[in-house]
Write an enzyme that holds these catalytic residues in place. Structure first.
Site, PDB file in Angstrom:
ATOM      1  N   LYS A 254      23.279  72.017  69.574  1.00  0.00           N
ATOM      2  CA  LYS A 254      24.890  72.762  70.538  1.00  0.00           C
ATOM      3  C   LYS A 254      25.492  73.860  68.762  1.00  0.00           C
ATOM      4  O   LYS A 254      25.151  73.561  67.931  1.00  0.00           O
ATOM      5  CB  LYS A 254      25.752  71.920  70.482  1.00  0.00           C
TER       6      LYS A 254
ATOM      7  N   ARG B 281      22.862  62.379  81.988  1.00  0.00           N
ATOM      8  CA  ARG B 281      22.157  62.207  82.836  1.00  0.00           C
ATOM      9  C   ARG B 281      21.259  61.203  82.554  1.00  0.00           C
ATOM     10  O   ARG B 281      21.060  60.454  83.567  1.00  0.00           O
ATOM     11  CB  ARG B 281      21.683  63.177  83.357  1.00  0.00           C
TER      12      ARG B 281
HETATM   13  N1  BES Z   1      28.649  67.233  76.813  1.00  0.00           N
HETATM   14  C1  BES Z   1      27.663  67.961  77.595  1.00  0.00           C
HETATM   15  C2  BES Z   1      28.812  69.011  78.757  1.00  0.00           C
HETATM   16  C3  BES Z   1      29.875  69.296  78.058  1.00  0.00           C
HETATM   17  C4  BES Z   1      30.219  71.075  78.390  1.00  0.00           C
HETATM   18  C5  BES Z   1      31.136  68.614  78.740  1.00  0.00           C
HETATM   19  C6  BES Z   1      31.630  71.237  77.888  1.00  0.00           C
HETATM   20  C7  BES Z   1      32.767  69.552  78.434  1.00  0.00           C
HETATM   21  C8  BES Z   1      32.341  70.674  78.117  1.00  0.00           C
HETATM   22  C9  BES Z   1      26.742  67.506  78.223  1.00  0.00           C
HETATM   23  O1  BES Z   1      26.273  66.811  77.873  1.00  0.00           O
HETATM   24  C10 BES Z   1      26.023  68.808  78.226  1.00  0.00           C
HETATM   25  O2  BES Z   1      25.713  69.417  76.931  1.00  0.00           O
HETATM   26  N2  BES Z   1      25.020  69.129  79.239  1.00  0.00           N
HETATM   27  C11 BES Z   1      24.164  71.112  79.019  1.00  0.00           C
HETATM   28  C12 BES Z   1      23.212  70.734  80.270  1.00  0.00           C
HETATM   29  C13 BES Z   1      22.013  71.770  80.009  1.00  0.00           C
HETATM   30  C14 BES Z   1      20.986  71.188  78.757  1.00  0.00           C
HETATM   31  C15 BES Z   1      21.403  72.037  80.795  1.00  0.00           C
HETATM   32  C16 BES Z   1      25.480  71.948  78.821  1.00  0.00           C
HETATM   33  O3  BES Z   1      26.047  72.252  80.217  1.00  0.00           O
HETATM   34  O4  BES Z   1      25.124  73.105  78.694  1.00  0.00           O
HETATM   35 MN    MN Z   2      25.209  67.066  76.182  1.00  0.00          MN
END
Ligand code: BES
Ligand code: MN
Ligand code: ZN
Length: 495
Positions: A270, A344
């Site tokens: 990230k 997931r």
């Molecule tokens: N934990 C994150 C989602 C999240 C984002 C929670 C903002 C709280 C606030 C999750 O694991 C994630 O990184 N999701 C990705 C999925 C994508 C790679 C398909 C996302 O939402 O960007």
């Molecule tokens: Mn994630």
């Protein structure tokens, strides 16, 4: 916080501070308020006329009683327009008062409550509990102090049944705050092992059964999806199963929580900005833990299994890489296209595990997608379901619990976005409808059980404080899930 309820007269108020809600139209409903006003020689009514005392929601004025009442001050809290009075405003009024007491370092108060209805009393207790939480748990020399005791005084009603209502709301509020304090723990203070230990302590203290599965057993069971996520970290994953047995027959509700104690994104790392918020990526597991505590205390006649899918998501040398292949506990193969879609993966095995443990109805709770935050903001949790009757039960519980939840679609056509060239399914389906494809992925692991997925990515964390509750972790879903469990219980004749 100790909370007591008393049906009585003004002279029964035990504290030095009275909290008094007033409406914009003037004094609230019943005798207690009028009595305070007359003992203060009309200071309230005159104050309202002179606009020195306001009934506007969230406003606060402090009146000194100068010996005219046993209490030294009256904290007048605006309750808004009487026509808008609801459980939500009741929660906010009580919360605003408690936050002010904390700031003033007052440890006890009597809340003069204008209505004796069950709903508003439960809301007041819940609001008071939520307000008595601060996210500054590691500040030394904290400027605020917890309120230790709150007495609620109403002028009429059945003391025994109202006390029961208040006690139940206190239990749920306390469970919400447990979920909040867990969700607020930083990654180094709450690893999967420490979370599992906390769950064990809670289970032992509240008479729940618990099993903590180690990675070796996950391997034997073929839980390759959660193992894939934990590979990048030195901290081993833990799969915790908590069990509440309230009935010899009937349904078993399986609550499955995403418990990523820190989500760096893994190899698909990230951006640095706001990455620290990902310490809360176990808010789903925290909500399950809180709900299990509430259920253990409320003792409904139904069975509940709580599954906590605990892991870190880090880019260590053995980390899962984009393009890697994993296989989940139900034998399905998964192509990992993005290691940041880890929630997931851990939930896939968690859902399979809950089924194997005998769940008949499933709910998973997860900070799953940024896409859900884009779609619904921070006001509503995204709700996805495979069986409308079960989904409706969850939505109904949310409404009664006063939590915003909004159903999203799950048409079978979305599955096409998850087609993989090499495996049964890919773990991401592109930007479009990202929260929906995430839910579509999870559905593959639910067998034919009725299942609901709650995406709390937006609602589990609030970036701004409001007068009635501090910013940070919200404990979302604990009230809804507790209510849901209760509605599934077989009646025992007393309720
Ligand atoms: N934990 C994150 C989602 C999240 C984002 C929670 C903002 C709280 C606030 C999750 O694991 C994630 O990184 N999701 C990705 C999925 C994508 C790679 C398909 C996302 O939402 O960007
Ligand atoms: Mn994630
Ligand atoms: Zn995550």
């Amino acid at each position: 916080m100790q909370i007591s309820l008393r049906v009585g007269r003004l002279q029964d108020a035990a504290s030095d501070t009275l909290i008094l809600p007033v409406f914009e139209e003037g004094l609230a409903g019943d005798g207690l308020t009028a009595e305070i006003d007359s003992r203060l020689d009309g200071a309230l009514t005159q104050g309202i006329h002179a606009r020195q005392v306001s009934g506007k929601l969230h406003s606060i004025s402090n009146l000194l009683t100068l010996g005219k009442l046993a209490a030294a001050h009256v904290l007048v809290v605006g309750a808004g327009k009487e026509a808008d009075w609801s459980a939500k405003t009741a929660r906010r009024v009580a919360g605003t008062a408690i936050r002010r007491l904390r700031a003033d370092r007052q440890s006890a108060a009597t809340l003069i409550w204008p209505h004796s209805d069950v709903e508003s009393i439960a809301a007041a207790v819940h609001g008071a509990q939520l307000a008595n939480f601060s996210p500054g748990q590691y500040k030394t020399g904290n400027a605020e102090e917890d309120v230790q005791s709150l007495e609620i005084l109403v002028s009429e009603g059945d003391s025994e049944s109202l006390t029961q209502v208040a006690e139940k709301a206190r239990i749920i509020g306390q469970a919400s705050n447990l979920a909040r304090s867990v969700a607020n723990e930083p990654g180094n203070k709450l690893t999967p092992a420490i979370f599992a230990e906390k769950a064990r302590e809670l289970a032992e203290a509240s008479g729940l059964q618990i099993e903590v599965m180690e990675e070796a057993e996950m391997f034997e069971k073929g839980y390759g999806a959660i193992l894939g996520v934990s590979r990048g970290s030195d901290e081993p994953a833990k799969l915790v199963t908590m069990r509440y047995n309230g009935s010899e027959s009937g349904p078993t509700i399986g609550l499955v929580g995403k418990g990523i104690t820190f989500d760096s994104g893994g190899i698909s790392i990230k951006p640095a900005a706001d990455m620290h918020i990902m310490k809360t990526d176990m808010s789903g597991a925290a909500a399950v833990l809180g709900t299990m505590q509430a259920v253990a205390q409320l003792k409904p006649r139904v069975n509940v299994i709580g599954v906590l899918c605990l892991s870190e998501n880090l880019p260590g040398p053995r980390a899962v890489k984009p393009g890697d292949l994993l296989s989940a506990g139900n034998g399905k193969t998964i192509e990992v296209l993005n290691t940041d879609a880890e929630g997931r993966l851990v939930l896939a095995d968690g859902l399979v595990h809950a089924r194997e443990q005998g769940a008949t109805h499933l709910v998973d709770i997860a900070t799953l997608t940024g896409s859900c935050v884009v779609a619904l903001g921070r006001i509503n949790t995204g709700v996805f379901g495979s069986a409308q009757e079960w989904t409706d039960k969850v939505l109904d519980a949310a409404q009664h619990a006063g939590e915003g939840m909004w159903q999203m679609p799950l048409d079978p056509e979305y599955r096409e976005q998850l087609e993989s060239d090499v495996a049964d399914i890919a773990n991401v389906g592109g930007r479009e409808g990202g929260a929906i494809t995430a839910a579509t992925f999870l559905k593959e692991f639910t067998g034919d059980l009725p299942w609901v997925h709650l995406d709390i990515a937006g609602t589990s964390w609030q970036p701004k404080s409001v007068p009635y509750v501090a910013k940070g972790p919200t404990g979302v879903a604990v009230p809804t899930l507790t209510r849901l469990v209760e509605t599934m219980a077989t009646p025992d004749g007393t309720q």
